[in-house]
Design a protein around this motif. Structure first.
Motif, PDB file in Angstrom:
ATOM      1  N   PRO A 115     -24.631 -17.009  -8.229  1.00 17.15           N
ATOM      2  CA  PRO A 115     -24.502 -17.254  -9.662  1.00 17.15           C
ATOM      3  C   PRO A 115     -24.709 -15.959 -10.447  1.00 17.15           C
ATOM      4  N   VAL A 116     -24.160 -15.919 -11.650  1.00 15.57           N
ATOM      5  CA  VAL A 116     -24.425 -14.823 -12.580  1.00 15.57           C
ATOM      6  C   VAL A 116     -25.714 -15.202 -13.314  1.00 15.57           C
ATOM      7  N   SER A 117     -26.602 -14.254 -13.522  1.00 21.19           N
ATOM      8  CA  SER A 117     -27.831 -14.635 -14.230  1.00 21.19           C
ATOM      9  C   SER A 117     -27.500 -14.947 -15.685  1.00 21.19           C
ATOM     10  N   HIS A 118     -28.202 -15.916 -16.232  1.00 29.64           N
ATOM     11  CA  HIS A 118     -27.947 -16.347 -17.596  1.00 29.64           C
ATOM     12  C   HIS A 118     -28.119 -15.179 -18.573  1.00 29.64           C
ATOM     13  N   GLU A 119     -29.123 -14.351 -18.352  1.00 33.76           N
ATOM     14  CA  GLU A 119     -29.404 -13.243 -19.260  1.00 33.76           C
ATOM     15  C   GLU A 119     -28.284 -12.210 -19.239  1.00 33.76           C
ATOM     16  N   SER A 120     -27.729 -11.973 -18.032  1.00 29.48           N
ATOM     17  CA  SER A 120     -26.736 -10.900 -17.923  1.00 29.48           C
ATOM     18  C   SER A 120     -25.321 -11.409 -18.124  1.00 29.48           C
TER      19      SER A 120
END
Lengths: 304, 304, 304
Positions: free
Chosen positions: C59-64
């Motif tokens: 997954p892509v981190s929510h922050e990035s």
């Protein structure tokens, strides 16, 4: 393009930012799914333990084979445990479950069941390989089947995906089966139950639905559909999920190219032969021979 | 998962260890096959010399093109010689031959025949490209055909695989042809003999059997099968391998989507046109037009 | 093989050297096309911004996520601008145009139109995902559709390719659509116009021609062809390119597996249902139900 980057990039990025309910993104928040590439990595490791040295660049050395197996099995266990754990948590979260302490345990059980089942899966695959060798005059060796037959690839991935599906894992086996579909044109839902000695020749366009059961030593050709006749709907008009809607095919049936067999009540009795392009939506007894009484095509000779 | 790794890993690894006759492993012992990934590497190098700069990331510079060709050809020769050598030794070993001094020589002959034949293969491919351009109203340039048409990809791989097949190499061309099948949905057995100016449009689901012969300037659409009608069996009930069992298609025949033509005695005379979904199991003379006298489908208007 | 390398390598390399008009090479001279691998790279980046974190390894981190979107969008803009620029110059050069100062401007306009259109494309894709979820009883979550359904993959690539096609870019969208065809068995020409809420189930063997138009909330099954009936030829016998030759399918039509609908004058009225394997070469009014009055296949019981 510099002016576009200066003026519009930020806006397009904002417009594409995933919102909570938009279902298009897998972004790390509380729980998350593995990416598809990670699932396919594990699948390729499973193929590497089932068929050592066949799909890579070179043979595995005989001396290092045991070490190769142990090392790869350990990687599979670790990666698949992480993936199934995330997958159970994700599904759990979807149905608003708060108390999810057992997701780890379910993941552990699922992975153990697959791993302990691998020797049994390989025994079934050896029967599949033998069935392909006996069923195809073009096959010159069993190794040719292991290295090049799309039907064997598809049933191998299916036997793995089905083992996970039976443990209640859903998304991971679907990603695996669609990877096999992409490579082979053979679309087998992980839910289908398929006996040993199964052979699909050529295979492109084959569809086998989720609630199918298939007996032992069954042979299919390209373009065969074992599908649903119609879909039940609930009071709101939404499709009912999970009901039996695909046929049962008993032992030693042969189904030729392009045949379509539909419906959850349809049973093809053992030792039957279904001809090319037949459209069948009801059961036939054991030993039946079913074929189209095709009117010969019209043939106009030259000049007419 | 640590307890599983401690208690069960060793046992599963032992259970999966390949035994002598189990036919699922390619482990280095006396003789071995190349892995499928190695064969596909060589295939991609062959595509890079036939279509320089088309399938990679960037064009090949004009100045370095000759150098690129020489370097890539040399890599192909070295890798393919190793692979065919192993493949001959493996086949040899399978039939319990002890005296195998000529495997090297057979490998050398095979590779030389392919390499010296490459310019002739490219000439045929240029006719194939021209046939696609003339046969498809959607084609805007011949480069579009080289870069994107699955039919050209499939016939390119086939012309390479067939050259090896004619030298008695079996497994390597099968791995190549199944790679093309995987990418295109077009399944051409390396044994099929196909003339220049061949065009397959769309292509998904096409099957062309091992003993087919196809003349010049033939055009096929998606879903066409040139297959076997039935398989001869020997006294023991085993399939007889190697007999002529697929049709002959003469020059300038067009076969529309979904047609099925079966049998080793079936000859489609030159300049014939076979309509969509036709099922044909006997010969037709030159210039025939063959089509289904389909009864119109039933059309129920709205509300009925 | 050393003697072959010494004696024949040079000659084969010379024979394979691309000449000016041979159309098999993309060698750097004045203007050149991107290689297919470069086009597919950009396509994968486009998928990564439309479905963040779904197709990679994690997954892509929510922050990035916002940063990931901006960075990837910028790479797409730069690479696609270079590719479309080359593609316009190449096409320009093909028709002997000398004055090509506007190729840069055309490339800029094309890339901006695609990028600014991405949020609208994603909105359509969300309707496509919803249609798949509602149309397939086997679908357990919308994320399963994003991560594994070939029909969604094909329509996603199509919506990108069609946006470029509408800007007059030709080769790049064709390479993209054939990549999707290779992965899914679904062959949609970039020229086809397709409304929101589109769902293809299974998909292998589907062909949708360049001049098709398809309305909203249409559902197709595997093996459906929306094709041409015949091709117009000019006075010299060459095919006329660019004329309307594929059908129009209106809103909320369902077309079952294996149906073939042909011709540029054929219109399938809204809310019609076309049965499996139907062959249709004329229009039907809204709300029609069209099916084959198939004679039942012959069923021979066991022993006969």
């Amino acid at each position: 393009m510099d002016s576009w980057l200066a003026s519009n990039l930020e806006n397009v990025a904002i417009a594409l930012s995933p919102c909570c309910g938009c279902s298009v993104a897998n972004t790390e928040r509380d729980v998350n799914l593995p990416g598809t590439a990670a699932v396919i990595d594990v699948l390729e490791k499973l193929l590497a333990v089932l068929y050592p040295g066949c799909h890579g660049k070179a043979p595995v050395s005989h001396e290092s084979c045991h070490h190769h197996l142990k090392e790869t099995l350990q990687e599979i266990v670790e990666e698949l445990y992480d993936q199934t754990h995330r997958s159970f948590e994700y599904a759990c979260n979807k149905v608003k479950c708060i108390q999810c302490g057992d997701c780890k345990e379910k993941a552990r059980q699922s992975v153990m069941a697959l791993m302990d089942g691998l020797p049994g899966i390989r025994n079934m695959l050896q029967e599949d390989i033998q069935a392909a060798y006996e069923g195809d005059p073009a096959a010159r060796s069993t190794m040719e089947i292991v290295m090049s037959y799309p039907g064997l690839y598809a049933i191998t991935v299916h036997r793995i995906a089905h083992a996970l599906y039976r443990q209640g894992v859903h998304l991971i086996p679907r990603v695996m089966s669609e990877h096999a579909h992409s490579k082979t044109g053979i679309d087998i839902h992980p839910g289908a139950t398929i006996g040993a000695g199964f052979f699909i020749d050529h295979g492109t366009g084959v569809v086998i639905g989720e609630t199918c059961t298939i007996g032992k030593r069954v042979k299919l050709y390209q373009g065969v559909t074992l599908g649903a006749l119609s879909f039940a709907k609930d009071d709101t008009g939404a499709l009912v999920k999970g009901v039996k809607r695909h046929p049962d095919v008993e032992d030693k049936v042969v189904i030729y190219a392009g045949a379509t067999i539909l419906g959850g009540d349809t049973v093809i009795g053992h030792d039957s032969v279904i001809g090319g392009n037949v459209w069948l939506i009801h059961s036939v007894p054991p030993g039946s021979k079913v074929y189209n009484q095709t009117p010969s095509p019209v043939i106009k000779p030259s000049g007419q």
